[in-house]
Write a protein that holds these residues in place. Structure first.
Motif: not given
Length: 739
Positions: A707-712, A714, A716-718, A704
């Motif tokens: 995922s937040r770090n990768f989402e920020s 930009g 592929d989070t998963k 979790e």
């Protein structure tokens, strides 16, 4: 003249009466303190103390002893002055008072010397050097197995010897490790790869359904018959014989077909070639009656060393090449530092300088000529009689005599030696028979190999079983595996060492037989955790009594292979030409030949086991050297095991580790669409087990957060979150170590 004759007559008359005192007091003193310098054809100061004749003759300074009394004797005067023994680094070495008194009384009594007695520097072991009575040079005898505490217990002899030592020290062994630990330990120990989750669970079930000892036997047999066994154990031998596929020095040119020797070793180990034949093939595979391409490939052992095709001095360099062959041979097969005797008698072991040249004569090509100059790098295909092989053979069946070199210098030849074996065991010494008119080679290497491979040789079997023990336990019974001489370590269990050596010979020199004995012993199966560790550590902090298993980190090759196995990428093809690993631009920046492009193999080829990595002496993969890959210049019997910050940094930042984490992430994604199932899959792939409830929770939180770090960022989070979790597990102690 009358005085001298009177004195000589007195000495002769007294020689028999004082023989006992001479042997007990005087001879050991002269051997220990004086004989190293005062013997041979050029004794120091012209004074030889090897015999009564030499003593009476005196030296360059005149007579050594005086008939006018002990204190008038020049020898004793120099002892009192602290000039004898000679000062070390300008510091005088005064003899202890009791030894001075022995000399004074002996000289005062007329310096009696038993008739016909000749002193030998190496006749007995002293506190400064080993003699021919040194333990390693005594015949191997099969000792009785100690009686076990539990008479109903029929486990193998190894445990009886170990248990006897523990009982004498008031210690008990650690309990047997749990089934999972044993299975994982044996997989890494025997084939160098981790068990898959399914394999581990299947064996755990068999442990639960059968007696532990029966299942351990079955597991050992299963893995010893696995072709990957040879790959794991070949690596240890390749370290020992300085295996590399390039020549070193500035040009570091390739050694064509060196990889065939590597494959020969793998096949010999898998087929359980008797160790005595393993020796003969490598030293003289071109001379044996059953000579074929494979036996000639085995002689590549002699060509694996460094090779400078542009030396400053050809004459000097041929002796450097000779030293490499002597050192590799004596280290690998005999566990002796024979090369120390190239320039002078060995300082610590019974290896006179002549012995070095006797043994070296087995590899002597003769005077330096253009053909010989090339030959020192190795014979041509025409000379070998086989194409596309890195092998060895003789140039001539009758090489000229090899001369001893003063101080090992090529421009200072002295007397020639009789080609033959070492003399540490005079009863076993053998001069090499000359070749016949029908022979194409000198036959010296074959004779040397037969001497080494003889069951009567006291070193060969001892050294080999010690190597097997070392790689199973982390340390040998002799903890200096390449030095069984005076400066080496004494065996922790000498009777067990001899029992194993005799067991090897009695079972047709079968290495697999010794492997099986070790693996099925309770000693090997112990836990690394001991219930009374504090007490045991106090008594034996080095675990020399083997009261627990040693916890060990994966070596460089096993670590790399385990990552490939976990990611599902490992290519298990056996044999053939190796691959060139990718090396970073930063590492190539330090490469001396920047104009010579280094071309890595395609990625698919690089997924083979580390054993098949192209070994370049001047360009070693940084990831591997960080985890203590051995130097290939000299024989390596035991790698360094370091713990340094660069190892953690490499595991966190190295491109190879990142690539495996990415591949693991993709593999995990295919197992489940739910994160909890993916966490379980990651644990199974990497650690061969399921996560605990706490580990499951921590993993979920990590996914979790990432995922937040990768989402920020930009991306592929998963996928990247899963790769990050896999990266964490690859860096865990559980993955990196064997319990």
């Amino acid at each position: 003249m009358t005085r001298i004759l009177t004195y000589v007559t007195f000495v002769l008359a007294a020689s028999t009466c004082y023989a006992a005192d001479f042997e007990h007091d005087v001879a050991p003193l002269l051997i220990r303190r004086c004989l190293e310098c005062h013997q041979g054809s050029e004794p120091s100061g012209g004074l030889s103390l090897k015999s009564r004749t030499g003593l009476l003759k005196g030296g360059e300074s005149g007579m050594a002893i005086s008939v006018d009394g002990a204190e008038e004797s020049y020898l004793l005067q120099r002892v009192h002055a602290g000039e004898m023994p000679p000062p070390v680094k300008g510091v005088s070495q005064h003899l202890p008072a009791n030894e001075v008194q022995i000399l004074a009384e002996w000289i005062a009594d007329g310096a009696p010397w038993p008739k016909g007695r000749s002193l030998d520097l190496y006749e007995v072991t002293t506190d400064v050097r080993g003699g021919r009575d040194w333990w390693a040079f005594q015949p191997v005898t099969r000792p009785n197995v100690p009686q076990r505490r539990d008479q109903t217990d029929t486990l193998n002899a190894i445990d009886a010897f170990i248990e006897a030592g523990l009982m004498r020290s008031g210690l008990k062994p650690a309990p047997i490790a749990d089934a999972r630990t044993l299975i994982r330990r044996m997989y890494f120990d025997v084939i160098g790869l981790p068990p898959t989750f399914d394999e581990l669970e299947q064996w755990k079930t068999r442990f639960a359904d059968n007696s532990d000892s029966l299942t351990v036997n079955e597991l050992a047999d299963d893995l010893l018959s696995n072709p990957q066994f040879g790959e794991r154990w070949a690596r240890y031998w390749l370290d020992l014989v300085r295996y590399a596929e390039t020549s070193g020095y500035e040009r570091d040119q390739p050694k064509p077909f060196a990889w065939k020797y590597r494959d020969w070793v793998v096949n010999a180990i898998n087929s359980d070639m008797p160790y005595n034949e393993f020796v003969r093939h490598q030293l003289a595979g071109d001379e044996i009656p059953t000579r074929d391409e494979q036996s000639v490939i085995a002689t590549g052992f002699l060509r694996l060393g460094t090779w400078n095709d542009e030396p400053n001095d050809d004459a000097d360099y041929r002796y450097e090449r000779l030293e490499d062959m002597v050192h590799a041979t004596s280290s690998a097969f005999l566990g002796l530092t024979v090369k120390c005797a190239r320039c002078h008698d060995h300082k610590f072991d019974p290896i006179p300088q002549d012995d070095y040249y006797r043994l070296a004569s087995a590899f002597w090509p003769g005077p330096i000529v253009a053909r010989t100059r090339k030959f020192l790098g190795g014979p041509s295909a025409e000379e070998l009689g086989i194409d596309n092989v890195l092998g060895w053979t003789d140039l001539t069946p009758s090489p000229p005599p090899l001369q001893v070199l003063k101080n090992g210098e090529s421009d200072k030849p002295m007397h020639a030696v009789e080609p033959g074996t070492l003399t540490f065991a005079p009863d076993l010494y053998a001069a090499f028979e000359p070749a016949t008119s029908e022979d194409k080679t000198s036959g010296r290497r074959r004779q040397l190999a037969n001497w080494i491979a003889s069951p009567k040789n006291p070193l060969t079997a001892r050294v080999f079983v010690n190597r097997l023990w070392q790689h199973h336990f982390g340390e040998g019974l002799v903890r200096s595996p390449n030095n069984f001489g005076y400066k080496g370590a004494l065996p922790t269990h000498p009777e067990l060492l001899d029992w194993l050596a005799s067991e090897l010979v009695d079972n047709n020199w079968s290495a697999k037989h010794i492997h099986r004995l070790i693996l099925t012993s309770r000693t090997w199966q112990q836990s690394s955790l001991h219930p009374n560790a504090h007490q045991a550590n106090t008594l034996d902090s080095g675990n020399k009594l083997w009261w627990r298993a040693n916890r060990r980190r994966l070596n460089a090759e096993a670590l790399r292979d385990a990552m490939l196995a976990a990611s599902g990428e490992l290519d298990k093809r056996i044999g053939g030409e190796g691959f060139k690993p990718s090396i970073s631009a930063e590492a190539l920046e330090g490469f001396s030949r920047k104009d010579a492009a280094y071309k890595a193999s395609p990625p698919d080829e690089q997924r083979r086991r580390s054993l098949y990595s192209f070994v370049s002496r001047s360009l070693m993969p940084p990831m591997m050297t960080t985890f203590d890959l051995c130097d290939t210049t000299l024989p390596c019997a035991q790698r360094d095991v370091t713990t340094v910050p660069t190892q953690a940094l490499a595991m966190l930042n190295n491109d190879f580790v990142y690539a495996r984490s990415e591949a693991l992430g993709r593999r995990v994604e295919t197992t489940s669409t739910k994160t909890d199932g993916q966490v379980v899959a990651a644990w199974k792939f990497i650690l061969s087990r399921e996560p605990t409830a706490n580990e499951q929770e921590l993993a979920q939180r990590h996914l979790e957060s990432q995922s937040r770090n990768f989402e920020s960022a930009g991306v592929d989070t998963k996928h990247h979150a899963l790769a990050s979790l896999c990266h964490v597990l690859l860096n865990s102690n559980e993955f990196l170590h064997i319990d």
